[in-house]
Motif scaffolding. Structure first.
Motif, PDB file in Angstrom:
ATOM      1  N   LYS A   1     -21.403   4.265 -16.754  1.00 18.32           N
ATOM      2  CA  LYS A   1     -22.305   3.177 -16.379  1.00 18.32           C
ATOM      3  C   LYS A   1     -21.569   1.837 -16.321  1.00 18.32           C
ATOM      4  O   LYS A   1     -21.805   1.038 -15.420  1.00 18.32           O
ATOM      5  N   ALA A   2     -20.659   1.607 -17.263  1.00 22.99           N
ATOM      6  CA  ALA A   2     -19.925   0.335 -17.289  1.00 22.99           C
ATOM      7  C   ALA A   2     -18.704   0.349 -16.378  1.00 22.99           C
ATOM      8  O   ALA A   2     -18.075  -0.700 -16.178  1.00 22.99           O
ATOM      9  N   VAL A   3     -18.316   1.513 -15.873  1.00 21.97           N
ATOM     10  CA  VAL A   3     -17.126   1.671 -15.020  1.00 21.97           C
ATOM     11  C   VAL A   3     -15.913   1.039 -15.707  1.00 21.97           C
ATOM     12  O   VAL A   3     -15.157   0.258 -15.126  1.00 21.97           O
ATOM     13  N   ALA A   4     -15.748   1.365 -16.987  1.00 23.64           N
ATOM     14  CA  ALA A   4     -14.652   0.786 -17.772  1.00 23.64           C
ATOM     15  C   ALA A   4     -14.234   1.796 -18.831  1.00 23.64           C
ATOM     16  O   ALA A   4     -15.054   2.617 -19.287  1.00 23.64           O
ATOM     17  N   PRO A   5     -12.946   1.781 -19.222  1.00 22.76           N
ATOM     18  CA  PRO A   5     -12.501   2.715 -20.258  1.00 22.76           C
ATOM     19  C   PRO A   5     -13.025   2.336 -21.636  1.00 22.76           C
ATOM     20  O   PRO A   5     -13.007   1.161 -22.023  1.00 22.76           O
ATOM     21  N   MET A   6     -13.525   3.323 -22.358  1.00 18.73           N
ATOM     22  CA  MET A   6     -13.973   3.105 -23.731  1.00 18.73           C
ATOM     23  C   MET A   6     -12.814   3.235 -24.711  1.00 18.73           C
ATOM     24  O   MET A   6     -12.672   2.437 -25.629  1.00 18.73           O
ATOM     25  N   VAL A   7     -11.981   4.262 -24.510  1.00 19.96           N
ATOM     26  CA  VAL A   7     -10.862   4.551 -25.408  1.00 19.96           C
ATOM     27  C   VAL A   7      -9.673   4.939 -24.546  1.00 19.96           C
ATOM     28  O   VAL A   7      -9.832   5.607 -23.513  1.00 19.96           O
ATOM     29  N   SER A   8      -8.495   4.510 -24.970  1.00 21.41           N
ATOM     30  CA  SER A   8      -7.252   4.931 -24.319  1.00 21.41           C
ATOM     31  C   SER A   8      -6.240   5.234 -25.408  1.00 21.41           C
ATOM     32  O   SER A   8      -6.010   4.398 -26.291  1.00 21.41           O
ATOM     33  N   PHE A   9      -5.630   6.425 -25.380  1.00 19.79           N
ATOM     34  CA  PHE A   9      -4.648   6.801 -26.395  1.00 19.79           C
ATOM     35  C   PHE A   9      -3.555   7.635 -25.751  1.00 19.79           C
ATOM     36  O   PHE A   9      -3.732   8.175 -24.650  1.00 19.79           O
ATOM     37  N   ASP A  10      -2.446   7.724 -26.462  1.00 27.31           N
ATOM     38  CA  ASP A  10      -1.231   8.357 -25.931  1.00 27.31           C
ATOM     39  C   ASP A  10      -0.949   9.637 -26.710  1.00 27.31           C
ATOM     40  O   ASP A  10      -0.873   9.612 -27.951  1.00 27.31           O
ATOM     41  N   VAL A  11      -0.835  10.754 -26.023  1.00 27.96           N
ATOM     42  CA  VAL A  11      -0.443  12.024 -26.646  1.00 27.96           C
ATOM     43  C   VAL A  11       0.924  12.459 -26.131  1.00 27.96           C
ATOM     44  O   VAL A  11       1.288  13.622 -26.221  1.00 27.96           O
ATOM     45  N   GLY A  12       1.672  11.512 -25.524  1.00 29.46           N
ATOM     46  CA  GLY A  12       2.990  11.805 -24.950  1.00 29.46           C
ATOM     47  C   GLY A  12       4.020  12.068 -26.017  1.00 29.46           C
ATOM     48  O   GLY A  12       3.696  12.261 -27.196  1.00 29.46           O
ATOM     49  N   PRO A  13       5.309  12.099 -25.620  1.00 28.53           N
ATOM     50  CA  PRO A  13       5.836  11.685 -24.316  1.00 28.53           C
ATOM     51  C   PRO A  13       5.685  12.730 -23.212  1.00 28.53           C
ATOM     52  O   PRO A  13       6.073  12.475 -22.091  1.00 28.53           O
ATOM     53  N   HIS A  14       5.155  13.911 -23.548  1.00 28.51           N
ATOM     54  CA  HIS A  14       5.009  14.956 -22.540  1.00 28.51           C
ATOM     55  C   HIS A  14       3.756  14.707 -21.697  1.00 28.51           C
ATOM     56  O   HIS A  14       2.769  14.133 -22.189  1.00 28.51           O
ATOM     57  N   PRO A  15       3.740  15.143 -20.436  1.00 28.85           N
ATOM     58  CA  PRO A  15       2.539  14.980 -19.611  1.00 28.85           C
ATOM     59  C   PRO A  15       1.351  15.746 -20.184  1.00 28.85           C
ATOM     60  O   PRO A  15       1.508  16.785 -20.843  1.00 28.85           O
ATOM     61  N   ALA A  16       0.153  15.217 -19.951  1.00 31.31           N
ATOM     62  CA  ALA A  16      -1.086  15.906 -20.307  1.00 31.31           C
ATOM     63  C   ALA A  16      -1.596  16.604 -19.043  1.00 31.31           C
ATOM     64  O   ALA A  16      -1.830  15.957 -18.019  1.00 31.31           O
ATOM     65  N   ASN A  17      -1.757  17.936 -19.098  1.00 31.18           N
ATOM     66  CA  ASN A  17      -2.072  18.723 -17.904  1.00 31.18           C
ATOM     67  C   ASN A  17      -3.562  18.949 -17.690  1.00 31.18           C
ATOM     68  O   ASN A  17      -3.994  19.111 -16.540  1.00 31.18           O
ATOM     69  N   HIS A  18      -4.343  18.957 -18.785  1.00 32.65           N
ATOM     70  CA  HIS A  18      -5.753  19.321 -18.639  1.00 32.65           C
ATOM     71  C   HIS A  18      -6.532  18.732 -19.811  1.00 32.65           C
ATOM     72  O   HIS A  18      -6.024  18.692 -20.945  1.00 32.65           O
ATOM     73  N   VAL A  19      -7.757  18.263 -19.550  1.00 26.53           N
ATOM     74  CA  VAL A  19      -8.643  17.760 -20.607  1.00 26.53           C
ATOM     75  C   VAL A  19     -10.004  18.429 -20.436  1.00 26.53           C
ATOM     76  O   VAL A  19     -10.428  18.751 -19.311  1.00 26.53           O
ATOM     77  N   LEU A  20     -10.705  18.604 -21.563  1.00 22.49           N
ATOM     78  CA  LEU A  20     -12.005  19.246 -21.512  1.00 22.49           C
ATOM     79  C   LEU A  20     -12.797  18.871 -22.760  1.00 22.49           C
ATOM     80  O   LEU A  20     -12.269  18.944 -23.888  1.00 22.49           O
ATOM     81  N   PHE A  21     -14.073  18.453 -22.572  1.00 23.79           N
ATOM     82  CA  PHE A  21     -14.979  18.197 -23.686  1.00 23.79           C
ATOM     83  C   PHE A  21     -15.539  19.517 -24.191  1.00 23.79           C
ATOM     84  O   PHE A  21     -15.753  20.466 -23.409  1.00 23.79           O
ATOM     85  N   ASP A  22     -15.804  19.579 -25.499  1.00 26.72           N
ATOM     86  CA  ASP A  22     -16.536  20.722 -26.023  1.00 26.72           C
ATOM     87  C   ASP A  22     -18.012  20.525 -25.687  1.00 26.72           C
ATOM     88  O   ASP A  22     -18.434  19.464 -25.221  1.00 26.72           O
TER      89      ASP A  22
END
Length: 633
Positions: free
Chosen positions: A552-573
């Motif tokens: 609704k706000a068209v804005a990021p709520m949270v941003s975090f880094d799990v690198g340095p490797h690329p993140a290939n896939h994300v999924l909510f439970d």
């Protein structure tokens, strides 16, 4: 005191030698010698002179030393002039019998020596040998012997000097080769030095030619910077005027109930403040591109046709968007959904393919898992046991994604061969292939009605396919680079796409238009997904940055880094409280949305490519580049 020294002399009695075959007789003669000792020598005592003068003694000593040196120098000069006297050696002539004996002994002829002595002494005792017959050995024999010895010595010297000469020759050859090598190396260095000198001179001349141009460019740069500052001042003043106009429009809206023009201006100003370039219509880059595309194909747009018009008689109708997800209530009532965060452990694993696993999908009603791989095949498995059910072959390149039909009777697969295939389990074959994409297809997603299928491709577009008319209903254009993932919001007509152009977009599947674009990623976005409620979107990029967006706000709520490797896939439970991230580092990162805590599931031996949650959230299925599927419960 005298010492007695006993010495023993070996004497041969030649006169008493027996000639009757007896052996030779030898006699020992004992003599006693006396040696003088220095202990009994009487030294003469020299009296000390009472008139001793040290200075005179020193002068006399210097004079004596000088005199001795002069005498030595004269003697050495005399010796050099006259030469050293040759030592005289007195040689006694050797008698004949001794000469013969010595010769026989030297040659090792002992038996001949015994016979010679026997006959010699026998003849001497008989008196047959006269004194004039028994004389000394001729000088010629002695000289021959000396010459033989000298020849042997000279031969040894010749061999020694020959070896030395050969070594000197080898050393000379080696030194000559080294000299030639160093001489050639020196010449090459001199040539390179001359070449470098010429290059340096040429570069200096070339640089001297650029100096006036650099000065001119520097002046132009300074002028441009001044103009830029003036432009910024003008822009700030214009923004102030725009803010004043917006406040005026808002006041007018309060009196007139709000006009569309004021709302459009307010939205345009808001987008300008966010740093997005908009035109006079309030369109950003994506909307502007879509508007131009619509203008080019205005004659064929569905909006220009009557409401009941159908381009194809078998076209399906999009269902009404009610915004109700029945699975949401099941997820809220799932037992232990608040305590499952981070509590997963690996329960089973099996080798699924011969090459990396690219995607996994769970059947909507049964305990069945579908996997795709770079080995050009897809397979179906029974979970959690891991027994294989079916294998699908037909793609000519790697299979990138798969998705079960909402009824569970079909499976859609996308591939690097630019096609999307529909497989019917009741017929156990591929029932249709969509071939409109021009590059590799990255993903696919079914609409909840089962009549539409969406796909995204490396050709920068996404397509919506109608399963009844078997054709492409809309092509979603707007991304400037490869579209990496696509997903329908369950029980909705909203599509979510992410792209290598670092953006995410929301699309209306009924019109094929972009409704919203999310900006914020600095790198290629690999995958994006909805939460179960649809009010939150999660995305990950190729540098391991994960963002959670408020739709609704068209804005990021949270941003975090799990690198340095690329993140290939994300999924909510299913509850939306836990986010699983498949990392290229071989782990699954579990992010707890409520408190921001991150844990890791370790087990894969290579990059994790995909994850999938069970509808109830009881277990997770993951696939990786190690060609295995692992189940976490």
């Amino acid at each position: 005191m005298k010492r007695s020294v006993q010495t023993t002399t070996l004497v041969t009695n030649e006169n008493n030698m027996a000639f009757n075959g007896e052996t030779d007789k030898y006699y020992l003669e004992k003599e006693e010698l006396t040696l003088d000792s220095d202990e009994d020598y009487q030294y003469e005592e020299v009296p000390v002179d009472e008139d001793f003068v040290p200075g005179e003694i020193e002068e006399d000593l210097d004079l004596a030393v000088r005199t001795i040196r002069e005498i030595d120098e004269d003697g050495q000069a005399t010796v050099r002039r006259e030469g050293l006297p040759k030592p005289t050696v007195t040689q006694r002539p050797e008698v004949v019998d001794d000469f013969v004996r010595n010769f026989l002994v030297r040659m090792g002829m002992h038996r001949t020596l015994d016979c010679f002595q026997t006959e010699w002494y026998e003849l001497q005792q008989r008196g047959l040998l006269q004194e004039e017959d028994v004389g000394v050995a001729p000088d010629v024999y002695t000289k021959n012997q000396e010459l033989s010895e000298e020849i042997e010595f000279l031969k040894q010297e010749v061999n020694k000097y020959r070896d030395a000469a050969m070594k000197a020759k080898d050393t000379y050859v080696k030194l000559r080769k080294e000299r030639d090598y160093h001489r050639m190396h020196h010449k090459r260095i001199v040539q390179e030095k001359n070449k470098l000198i010429q290059d340096i001179k040429r570069i200096k001349r070339h640089y001297a030619q650029y100096e006036p141009t650099l000065q001119q460019l520097k002046k132009k740069y300074e002028v441009a910077m001044k103009e830029k500052m003036l432009s910024r001042l003008e822009r700030d003043r214009a923004l102030g005027q725009v803010s004043g106009l917006q406040s005026t429009l808002k006041s007018m809206e309060s009196f007139k109930g709000g006009s569309p023009l004021a709302q459009s201006a307010g939205m345009s100003g808001m987008r300008q403040r966010r740093g997005v370039e908009v035109d006079e219509r309030g369109y950003g880059p994506t909307q502007r591109t879509l508007a131009e595309e619509r203008e080019r194909s205005a004659d064929f747009d569905v909006n220009n046709f009557p409401q009941d018009y159908k381009r194809h008689p078998n076209d399906s109708e999009f269902p009404a968007d009610m915004g109700v997800n029945p699975y949401l209530a099941q997820a809220k009532n799932a037992p232990g959904h608040l305590t499952r965060t981070g509590g997963f452990r690996q329960s089973n694993s099996f080798q699924a393919h011969s090459q990396p696993v690219s995607s996994v999908a769970l059947h909507p009603r049964k305990q069945i898992l579908a996997t795709t791989s770079d080995d050009n095949t897809w397979k179906m498995w029974a979970v959690p046991g891991g027994d294989i059910i079916m294998t699908g072959e037909g793609h000519t390149d790697w299979v990138s994604d798969c998705d079960f039909h909402p009824s569970g009777s079909k499976l859609a697969t996308s591939s690097g061969d630019t096609t999307v295939k529909i497989w019917d389990f009741s017929k156990a074959e591929c029932v249709h292939t969509f071939t409109d994409h021009t590059h590799a297809v990255w993903g696919c997603s079914w609409h909840s009605s089962g009549d539409f299928l969406a796909s995204c491709s490396m050709d920068n577009t996404s397509k919506i396919w109608d399963l009844n008319s078997l054709r492409c209903r809309y092509t979603l254009r707007g991304h400037a680079d490869s579209v990496n993932s696509i997903e329908f919001l369950p029980f909705s007509n909203t599509l979510l796409t992410c792209s290598a152009d670092k953006t995410l977009s929301l699309w209306d599947a009924r019109t094929g238009l972009c409704a919203q674009t999310f900006y914020g990623h600095m790198h290629s976005v690999n995958q994006a997904t909805f939460s179960m409620r649809g009010d939150t979107v999660a995305s990950c990029d190729s540098y391991g940055i994960v963002k959670i967006w408020n739709v609704k706000a068209v804005a990021p709520m949270v941003s975090f880094d799990v690198g340095p490797h690329p993140a290939n896939h994300v999924l909510f439970d299913p509850t939306g409280a836990l986010l699983a991230i498949a990392s290229n580092g071989g782990t699954i990162k579990m992010y707890e949305v409520n408190n921001g805590r991150i844990s890791s599931l370790v087990g894969h031996e290579d990059a994790v490519q995909c994850v999938a949650f069970d509808k109830s959230g009881d277990y997770i299925v993951s696939g990786g580049s190690d060609s295995t599927v692992r189940i976490w419960s």
